[in-house]
Design an enzyme around this catalytic site. Sequence first.
Site, PDB file in Angstrom:
ATOM      1  N   GLU A 174       0.747  -1.318   0.034  1.00 40.18           N
ATOM      2  CA  GLU A 174       0.163  -0.060  -0.002  1.00 40.18           C
ATOM      3  C   GLU A 174       0.844   1.446   0.166  1.00 40.18           C
ATOM      4  O   GLU A 174       0.692   2.108   0.842  1.00 40.18           O
ATOM      5  CB  GLU A 174      -0.996  -0.003   1.118  1.00 40.18           C
ATOM      6  CG  GLU A 174      -1.753  -1.193   1.015  1.00 40.18           C
ATOM      7  CD  GLU A 174      -2.883  -1.502   2.274  1.00 40.18           C
ATOM      8  OE1 GLU A 174      -2.754  -0.468   3.236  1.00 40.18           O
ATOM      9  OE2 GLU A 174      -3.274  -2.385   2.387  1.00 40.18           O
ATOM     10  N   ASN A 217       1.913  -5.402  -2.903  1.00 40.78           N
ATOM     11  CA  ASN A 217       0.629  -5.625  -2.653  1.00 40.78           C
ATOM     12  C   ASN A 217      -0.263  -4.434  -2.419  1.00 40.78           C
ATOM     13  O   ASN A 217       0.219  -3.482  -1.957  1.00 40.78           O
ATOM     14  CB  ASN A 217       0.503  -6.522  -1.593  1.00 40.78           C
ATOM     15  CG  ASN A 217      -0.970  -7.116  -1.069  1.00 40.78           C
ATOM     16  OD1 ASN A 217      -1.484  -7.962  -1.978  1.00 40.78           O
ATOM     17  ND2 ASN A 217      -1.038  -6.874   0.148  1.00 40.78           N
ATOM     18  N   HIS A 253     -10.744  -6.144  -1.921  1.00 36.58           N
ATOM     19  CA  HIS A 253     -11.585  -5.972  -0.949  1.00 36.58           C
ATOM     20  C   HIS A 253     -12.832  -5.184  -1.565  1.00 36.58           C
ATOM     21  O   HIS A 253     -12.814  -4.145  -2.026  1.00 36.58           O
ATOM     22  CB  HIS A 253     -11.228  -5.075   0.324  1.00 36.58           C
ATOM     23  CG  HIS A 253     -10.077  -5.730   1.124  1.00 36.58           C
ATOM     24  ND1 HIS A 253     -10.391  -6.922   1.487  1.00 36.58           N
ATOM     25  CD2 HIS A 253      -8.936  -5.591   1.122  1.00 36.58           C
ATOM     26  CE1 HIS A 253      -9.081  -7.252   2.311  1.00 36.58           C
ATOM     27  NE2 HIS A 253      -8.320  -6.253   1.911  1.00 36.58           N
ATOM     28  N   GLU A 282      -6.205 -10.721  -0.951  1.00 33.98           N
ATOM     29  CA  GLU A 282      -7.012 -10.548   0.226  1.00 33.98           C
ATOM     30  C   GLU A 282      -8.386 -10.599   0.085  1.00 33.98           C
ATOM     31  O   GLU A 282      -9.595  -9.438   0.551  1.00 33.98           O
ATOM     32  CB  GLU A 282      -6.697  -9.133   1.015  1.00 33.98           C
ATOM     33  CG  GLU A 282      -5.191  -9.024   1.292  1.00 33.98           C
ATOM     34  CD  GLU A 282      -4.847  -7.708   1.992  1.00 33.98           C
ATOM     35  OE1 GLU A 282      -5.623  -7.350   2.430  1.00 33.98           O
ATOM     36  OE2 GLU A 282      -3.373  -7.606   2.144  1.00 33.98           O
ATOM     37  N   ASP A 284     -12.137 -10.276  -0.310  1.00 36.18           N
ATOM     38  CA  ASP A 284     -13.663 -10.626   0.278  1.00 36.18           C
ATOM     39  C   ASP A 284     -14.527  -9.456  -0.440  1.00 36.18           C
ATOM     40  O   ASP A 284     -14.292  -8.536  -0.961  1.00 36.18           O
ATOM     41  CB  ASP A 284     -13.492 -10.343   1.852  1.00 36.18           C
ATOM     42  CG  ASP A 284     -12.911  -8.822   2.148  1.00 36.18           C
ATOM     43  OD1 ASP A 284     -12.860  -8.036   1.546  1.00 36.18           O
ATOM     44  OD2 ASP A 284     -12.624  -8.885   3.387  1.00 36.18           O
TER      45      ASP A 284
HETATM   46  O1  G2I Z   1      -7.616  -3.689   6.398  1.00 32.96           O
HETATM   47  C1  G2I Z   1      -7.725  -5.049   5.866  1.00 32.96           C
HETATM   48  C2  G2I Z   1      -6.657  -5.313   5.045  1.00 32.96           C
HETATM   49  C3  G2I Z   1      -5.914  -4.181   4.032  1.00 32.96           C
HETATM   50  N1  G2I Z   1      -4.795  -4.645   3.424  1.00 32.96           N
HETATM   51  C4  G2I Z   1      -3.854  -4.970   4.413  1.00 32.96           C
HETATM   52  C5  G2I Z   1      -4.194  -6.063   5.467  1.00 32.96           C
HETATM   53  O2  G2I Z   1      -3.026  -6.225   6.338  1.00 32.96           O
HETATM   54  C6  G2I Z   1      -5.376  -5.599   6.336  1.00 32.96           C
HETATM   55  O3  G2I Z   1      -5.749  -6.300   7.439  1.00 32.96           O
HETATM   56  C7  G2I Z   1      -6.272  -5.838   8.423  1.00 32.96           C
HETATM   57  C8  G2I Z   1      -6.678  -7.097   9.486  1.00 32.96           C
HETATM   58  O4  G2I Z   1      -7.703  -7.762   8.715  1.00 32.96           O
HETATM   59  C9  G2I Z   1      -7.193  -6.431  10.586  1.00 32.96           C
HETATM   60  O5  G2I Z   1      -7.127  -7.715  11.680  1.00 32.96           O
HETATM   61  O6  G2I Z   1      -5.363  -4.993   9.093  1.00 32.96           O
HETATM   62  C10 G2I Z   1      -6.028  -4.403  10.230  1.00 32.96           C
HETATM   63  C11 G2I Z   1      -5.046  -3.270  10.751  1.00 32.96           C
HETATM   64  O7  G2I Z   1      -4.608  -2.310   9.737  1.00 32.96           O
HETATM   65  C12 G2I Z   1      -6.300  -5.289  11.225  1.00 32.96           C
HETATM   66  O8  G2I Z   1      -6.967  -4.859  12.472  1.00 32.96           O
HETATM   67  C13 G2I Z   1      -6.314  -4.851  13.600  1.00 32.96           C
HETATM   68  C14 G2I Z   1      -6.970  -3.923  14.589  1.00 32.96           C
HETATM   69  O9  G2I Z   1      -6.893  -2.651  13.996  1.00 32.96           O
HETATM   70  C15 G2I Z   1      -6.051  -4.019  15.809  1.00 32.96           C
HETATM   71  O10 G2I Z   1      -6.851  -3.255  16.738  1.00 32.96           O
HETATM   72  C16 G2I Z   1      -6.105  -5.446  16.192  1.00 32.96           C
HETATM   73  O11 G2I Z   1      -5.258  -5.182  17.454  1.00 32.96           O
HETATM   74  O12 G2I Z   1      -6.085  -6.024  14.003  1.00 32.96           O
HETATM   75  C17 G2I Z   1      -5.360  -6.134  15.264  1.00 32.96           C
HETATM   76  C18 G2I Z   1      -5.308  -7.712  15.652  1.00 32.96           C
HETATM   77  O13 G2I Z   1      -6.340  -8.174  16.016  1.00 32.96           O
END
Ligand code: G2I
Length: 367
Positions: A174, A217, A253, A282, A284
């Site tokens: 990104e 990515n 997404h 990714e 969904d």
């Molecule tokens: O946002 C969706 C994805 C976009 N592209 C990059 C990916 O890495 C990203 O994944 C998401 C995860 O699915 C989430 O799970 O990235 C988020 C953060 O930017 C993740 O969220 C984080 C929460 O913001 C935190 O509060 C939490 O501690 O997940 C963490 C672990 O559960």
Amino acid sequence: MMATPTSIEPPPERRPRRSRTRTALALGMAGLLASAGVTALTGTAEAASTLGAAAAEKGRYFGAAVAANHLGEAPYASTLNTEFNSVTPENEMKWDATERTRGSFTFGSADQIVNHAQSRGMKVRGHTLVWHSQLPSWVAGLGTADLRSAMNNHITQVMQRYKGKIHSWDVVNEAFQDGNSGARRSSPFQDKLGNGFIEEAFRTARAADPAAKLCYNDYNTDGVNAKSNAVYNLVRDFKSRGVPIDCVGFQSHFNSASPVPSDYQANLQRFAALGVDVQITELDIEGSGTAQANNYGNVVRACLAVSRCTGITVWGVTDKYSWRASGTPLLFDGNYAKKPAYGAVLSALGGSQRRLYGDVQQGRGVE
Ligand code: G2I
């Protein structure tokens, strides 16, 4: 008085004859197949009945983003193990998980996922090394020279930990802005190291694990637009100058505000034509029922139509733990039941939920 149609039964003496006829037909068919060199109706003749197996028959992987803290939930693990043949740690390999304090590396949760996958023959995608988000605050506080060495050290340490175990790494994630500018996104890396940080990250990554495929990515790059054009120009430049890059990840997404673009396949194809693999990293798609299923089917068919589209990863196993759970964007619902979208994906991959004749013979039953 006339009998109603439902009261009409075949004469008793005809019922066994029909059954014998069916048996004779089946035996005749088996004989015919045997004489044609087909010895069994089981095995390779059977359509694959899981996402991973069906994708493998098309030379692709089918993966899911996985969270280490759910692996102990039996239906989560069994759905993952049965259906998928690749995993991406959803958060566990990110900078804030692996190097929260400078120079002190923690790999417990990432190891858990890698071990789970390796012991079951699943591939692992690495996600992600250089990203502006989930970046510990100490990184942003460094001066230019320190930041350069911290970035290169982070890439090297994390990649060497999993050397030989990761098929593809999201080296940089990104790095471009949304919208029509095609410009780089502001980040500590961009702001202090300048445009060259992506090239430097990829060169460092190649040295750390020469066998891993190195991917750029991003999201909102799934169709032809200003942002994907900017990534396209980066990849074209890298290929022309021999900067190591092997693949581009399209996060994919989707929801009603950001639907599957009509030129999705064409966009994947133009990147592939630059000489890189493309991966759907990714996926969904928010929604439900037939509309969601059709969108999923279209995405899978687009990947299969591009020979360098090497695999698909959905961003989670179950709607329950999706990063946008309220949009129910995944293939299994909150109770791990297969959704219509699951059926659409499996059938687009050439698989089938219905078990065939061979399964009945072996007592596995018909679903
Ligand atoms: O946002 C969706 C994805 C976009 N592209 C990059 C990916 O890495 C990203 O994944 C998401 C995860 O699915 C989430 O799970 O990235 C988020 C953060 O930017 C993740 O969220 C984080 C929460 O913001 C935190 O509060 C939490 O501690 O997940 C963490 C672990 O559960």
